[in-house]
Enzyme design. Structure first.
Site: not given
Ligand code: PGA
Length: 249
Positions: A9, A11, A93, A95, A163, A169, A209, A231
């Site tokens: 992803n 983002k 998601h 976010e 998640e 993140g 993460s 990330g």
């Molecule tokens: P992250 O994000 O691997 O940067 O923690 C995961 C996600 O939001 O799908």
């Protein structure tokens, strides 16, 4: 058997030069048995589809609108994502739930829109830190499963991504026991709701993460069928190691 899935992803990251990273990834995983999905920003989708051609990497969107088309300035429909080369779309998601005030019923409508457009839906859910600390995690997950997943889910059109919001993140990862508890719970709920055949076929990803150095242990947890990676999916070298860990597991 459930086919393992490594989903990236991106983002709100990725300009034209990022296509070179996709190309690299495609070259190093030409014979992958794992399904590899990249969800770049919508602006890159059709260029990415041209770059990737018929390589093993497939594409997805990061969100879609709940209706097919119309007066919704700035929004993107599931048909548009499919038209640009997507096979999947992430919905719900955290976010999106937080930044855009999306609730379970919105997520459910988006998943239905994805299916009408012929896309698979990756439905995300997860608890906040406060909810975990109050020992409410499984109640929250139960509510999100019941509210966000439409009734006509199948093992082919649905992937669930667990998640925990506090792990996204942040570099913080739940213990393997915590991941296992939630994944087993999701599996049991899906079997109860959709029957053993469908419930056992639905893939459940862990996200939050995931990095090259923790991927192997996370993938050792039963009912973890892959990862949704933020990330660490931006750099081909990192994501590649995560894909290798999944394939080896
Ligand atoms: P992250 O994000 O691997 O940067 O923690 C995961 C996600 O939001 O799908």
């Amino acid at each position: 058997m459930r086919r393992k899935l490594a989903a990236g992803n991106w983002k709100m990251n990725g300009l034209n030069e990022a296509l070179a990273e996709m190309q690299k990834l495609a070259e190093s995983h030409a014979d992958s048995t794992t399904e590899i999905l990249l969800c770049p920003p919508a602006t890159l989708l059709s260029r990415a589809a041209n770059t990737l051609g018929d390589t093993a990497i497939i594409l997805g969107g990061q969100d879609c609108h709940a209706v097919k088309n119309g007066a919704h300035t700035g929004d993107i429909s599931a048909d548009m994502l499919a038209d640009a080369g997507a096979k999947w779309v992430i919905v719900g998601h955290s976010e999106r739930r937080e930044d855009h005030d999306e609730h379970n019923e919105d997520v459910r409508a988006k998943a239905n829109a994805a299916w009408e457009a012929g896309l698979g839906a990756i439905i995300c859910l997860g608890e906040s830190l406060a909810q975990r600390e109050a020992a409410n995690t499984l109640d929250i997950i139960a509510g999100q499963l019941a509210g966000s997943i439409p009734d006509n889910a199948t093992a082919e059109n649905l992937v669930i991504a667990y998640e925990p919001i506090w792990a996204i993140g942040t570099g913080k990862v739940p213990t393997l026991a915590q991941i296992g508890e939630v994944h087993d719970f999701i599996r049991a709920r899906m079997e109860r709701r959709f029957g053993a055949g469908v419930g056992r076929g639905i893939r459940i990803l862990y996200g939050g993460s995931v990095k090259p150095d923790n991927a192997t242990e996370i993938f050792s947890v039963p009912n973890v069928d892959g990862a949704l990676v933020g990330g660490a999916s931006l750099k081909a070298a990192d994501f590649s190691q995560i894909i290798d860990a999944l394939e080896a597991g």
